[in-house]
Design an enzyme around this catalytic site. Sequence first.
Site, PDB file in Angstrom:
ATOM      1  N   GLY A  32      36.389  44.147  43.666  1.00 37.89           N
ATOM      2  CA  GLY A  32      35.674  44.084  42.404  1.00 37.89           C
ATOM      3  C   GLY A  32      36.691  44.058  41.287  1.00 37.89           C
ATOM      4  O   GLY A  32      37.493  44.975  41.157  1.00 37.89           O
ATOM      5  N   SER A  33      36.738  42.998  40.503  1.00 43.89           N
ATOM      6  CA  SER A  33      37.896  42.822  39.644  1.00 43.89           C
ATOM      7  C   SER A  33      37.660  41.732  38.609  1.00 43.89           C
ATOM      8  O   SER A  33      36.517  41.351  38.340  1.00 43.89           O
ATOM      9  CB  SER A  33      39.106  42.471  40.518  1.00 43.89           C
ATOM     10  OG  SER A  33      38.716  41.528  41.510  1.00 43.89           O
ATOM     11  N   ARG A  34      38.765  41.194  38.061  1.00 38.65           N
ATOM     12  CA  ARG A  34      38.671  40.221  36.984  1.00 38.65           C
ATOM     13  C   ARG A  34      39.921  39.357  36.948  1.00 38.65           C
ATOM     14  O   ARG A  34      41.006  39.797  37.334  1.00 38.65           O
ATOM     15  CB  ARG A  34      38.509  40.992  35.668  1.00 38.65           C
ATOM     16  CG  ARG A  34      38.513  40.164  34.417  1.00 38.65           C
ATOM     17  CD  ARG A  34      38.216  41.071  33.256  1.00 38.65           C
ATOM     18  NE  ARG A  34      39.091  40.846  32.137  1.00 38.65           N
ATOM     19  CZ  ARG A  34      39.215  41.678  31.111  1.00 38.65           C
ATOM     20  NH1 ARG A  34      38.548  42.812  31.098  1.00 38.65           N
ATOM     21  NH2 ARG A  34      40.025  41.405  30.124  1.00 38.65           N
ATOM     22  N   MET A  40      34.448  39.515  38.423  1.00 41.25           N
ATOM     23  CA  MET A  40      33.924  39.379  39.784  1.00 41.25           C
ATOM     24  C   MET A  40      33.299  40.696  40.229  1.00 41.25           C
ATOM     25  O   MET A  40      33.973  41.729  40.234  1.00 41.25           O
ATOM     26  CB  MET A  40      35.057  39.012  40.749  1.00 41.25           C
ATOM     27  CG  MET A  40      35.754  37.698  40.436  1.00 41.25           C
ATOM     28  SD  MET A  40      37.167  37.408  41.544  1.00 41.25           S
ATOM     29  CE  MET A  40      38.391  38.492  40.791  1.00 41.25           C
ATOM     30  N   ILE A  62      43.436  41.224  37.536  1.00 37.60           N
ATOM     31  CA  ILE A  62      43.269  42.594  37.053  1.00 37.60           C
ATOM     32  C   ILE A  62      42.423  43.387  38.036  1.00 37.60           C
ATOM     33  O   ILE A  62      41.302  42.989  38.372  1.00 37.60           O
ATOM     34  CB  ILE A  62      42.610  42.610  35.658  1.00 37.60           C
ATOM     35  CG1 ILE A  62      43.466  41.819  34.658  1.00 37.60           C
ATOM     36  CG2 ILE A  62      42.402  44.040  35.170  1.00 37.60           C
ATOM     37  CD1 ILE A  62      42.799  41.637  33.314  1.00 37.60           C
TER      38      ILE A  62
END
Length: 233
Positions: free
Chosen positions: A190-192, A102, A160
């Site tokens: 902002g990540s995953r 993301m 994450i």
Amino acid sequence: MRQDDMLSTVVKPIHKEGYKFISIFAAVTFVLFLIWQPLGWIGVGLTVWCYYFFRDPERQTPFREGLLVSPADGVVSLIEPAVPPVELEMGDQALTRVSVFMNVFDCHVNRAPIGGRITKIAYRPGKFLNASLDKASEHNERNSLAIEMADGRKIAVVQIAGLVARRILCEVEEGSVLQTGERFGMIRFGSRVDVYLPEGVEPLVALGQTMVSAETVIADLESREPRRMAEAR
């Protein structure tokens, strides 16, 4: 297009986490206008971005038995075999991991990829590397969930933190029962999210594919279709 339909494309519901940040951005914008008007307009742009970052739109979730949907908006950044996080106690066998990255413009509300009972939640502090990197799964701050389906099989879902993310929010507890597509948390900014598929299940998505949380089907647990291939066109 009707006026209310047009309005709904611009005005989105906001996650409760967003109100305090939008208020801070708006207050700073007011001060910037007092200092110098051009700075104020920059603040307006950042406030609008903050508003859309915390958007929490309704999604149309397919609910046929066996469908596993994306837990996040974003792009498929990795598809590879990997062992689920050790803290979930799901064994040391490598499973197919699908990673959805993301960026700061994606909706960051996370949703359950499939219905089931949460048997384990484990938070682990760590670094804040770029979440699109493979090593982020091992070294970054993360929050892992094990979801047990009705047939006893489990999937792992891992939030994450990324390069600019500084908080993982998990809004469910061990023992909670989720429906497919139900909200369970978010990550800022902002990540995953990684999903570990059950043994023998192939993903129905490809690297680089754009995902819509709770809508895009990642896999079909009832299907024996081989892994899909795709190319940019």
